[in-house]
Design an enzyme around this catalytic site. Structure first.
Site, PDB file in Angstrom:
ATOM      1  N   GLU A 252       6.169  -2.762  -1.438  1.00 58.62           N
ATOM      2  CA  GLU A 252       5.974  -1.726  -0.429  1.00 58.62           C
ATOM      3  C   GLU A 252       5.478  -2.316   0.891  1.00 58.62           C
ATOM      4  O   GLU A 252       5.882  -1.875   1.969  1.00 58.62           O
ATOM      5  CB  GLU A 252       4.983  -0.674  -0.938  1.00 58.62           C
ATOM      6  CG  GLU A 252       5.528   0.232  -2.032  1.00 58.62           C
ATOM      7  CD  GLU A 252       6.563   1.212  -1.501  1.00 58.62           C
ATOM      8  OE1 GLU A 252       6.678   1.364  -0.271  1.00 58.62           O
ATOM      9  OE2 GLU A 252       7.263   1.830  -2.320  1.00 58.62           O
TER      10      GLU A 252
ATOM     11  N   GLU B 105       7.097   3.775  12.438  1.00 61.37           N
ATOM     12  CA  GLU B 105       6.425   2.892  13.387  1.00 61.37           C
ATOM     13  C   GLU B 105       5.319   2.162  12.636  1.00 61.37           C
ATOM     14  O   GLU B 105       4.786   2.664  11.644  1.00 61.37           O
ATOM     15  CB  GLU B 105       5.836   3.722  14.535  1.00 61.37           C
ATOM     16  CG  GLU B 105       5.223   2.938  15.660  1.00 61.37           C
ATOM     17  CD  GLU B 105       4.662   3.862  16.740  1.00 61.37           C
ATOM     18  OE1 GLU B 105       3.969   3.346  17.642  1.00 61.37           O
ATOM     19  OE2 GLU B 105       4.911   5.085  16.670  1.00 61.37           O
TER      20      GLU B 105
END
Length: 222
Positions: free
Chosen positions: A62, A115
């Site tokens: 992740e 972002e």
């Protein structure tokens, strides 16, 4: 014959608190979520554990998928499992924290992160879910571990001065340390050694450069 479980199974995720030191400030890497719930909110990188996946492997995956960060020191922090912490379903999160030296901060937003950016720990935006509690726990753990381990060295580049190492301690603790006592303790631990090289900063006397005696490891000390 298949077995039917009496109790429903909660989902499991990993969340990663990733710290660095920039401009003598402790900073934290956050992602802006691209999907619901908490779309557009800032959050810790992380995600759901696959059914055949190890917890730490999930955290590593992740972290790379959402931020592009790889090959950093990673340590399990705590398990967060309060009911209602995630509006989608019953979710238990195994949190990790990671440390990145300033010279390895190559980040990019990917996967479900819109972002990615660094924030000073003292000036964090509002965070999704219970991630503020996770950050507080990680900061507490990092601060306490300075007293009995060499964990601060994970923030350092290959070569550094003792003043730069002291700045890391002070950035994490939020307080000034006595220079003489700090140097005495660090050299007594044997966790750093002189390189024989010097670095000149402005008009100051050249400072000795040191390196780690055990790169890539965190040692427990007393």
């Amino acid at each position: 014959m298949s077995y039917t479980y009496t109790y429903p199974h909660p989902a499991v995720t990993t969340d990663i608190v990733i710290f660095t030191i920039r401009k003598q400030q402790l900073e934290l890497l956050l992602i802006r979520r691209a999907d619901e719930p908490c779309k557009d909110s800032w959050a810790l990188p992380g995600g759901f554990v696959n059914i055949d996946e190890d917890l730490e492997n999930c955290a590593i995956r992740e972290l790379e998928e959402e931020t592009g960060v790889t090959g950093v020191y990673l340590e399990q922090l705590y398990t967060f499992g309060a009911p209602g912490r995630d509006p989608r379903e019953r979710v238990i999160s195994v949190a990790y924290y990671a440390l990145v030296p300033p010279d390895r901060m190559h980040i990019r937003a990917a996967s479900d992160a819109r972002e990615v950016a660094w924030f000073e720990v003292k000036k964090l935006p509002r965070l999704a879910f219970d991630h503020k509690s996770i950050v507080d726990k990680a900061h507490q753990r990092l601060s306490s571990k300075l007293n009995y381990s060499t964990i601060a060295l994970q923030f350092m580049p290959e070569k550094f001065t003792l003043s730069e190492l002291q700045q890391v301690y002070e950035s994490i603790l939020g307080t000034s340390l006595d220079k003489r006592n700090f140097r005495k303790r660090v050299t007594a631990l044997g966790c750093v050694k002189e390189t024989g090289e010097y670095r000149r900063n402005g008009n100051h006397r050249p400072a000795r450069l040191f390196t780690k005696t055990s790169p890539g490891t965190v040692e427990i000390v007393r």
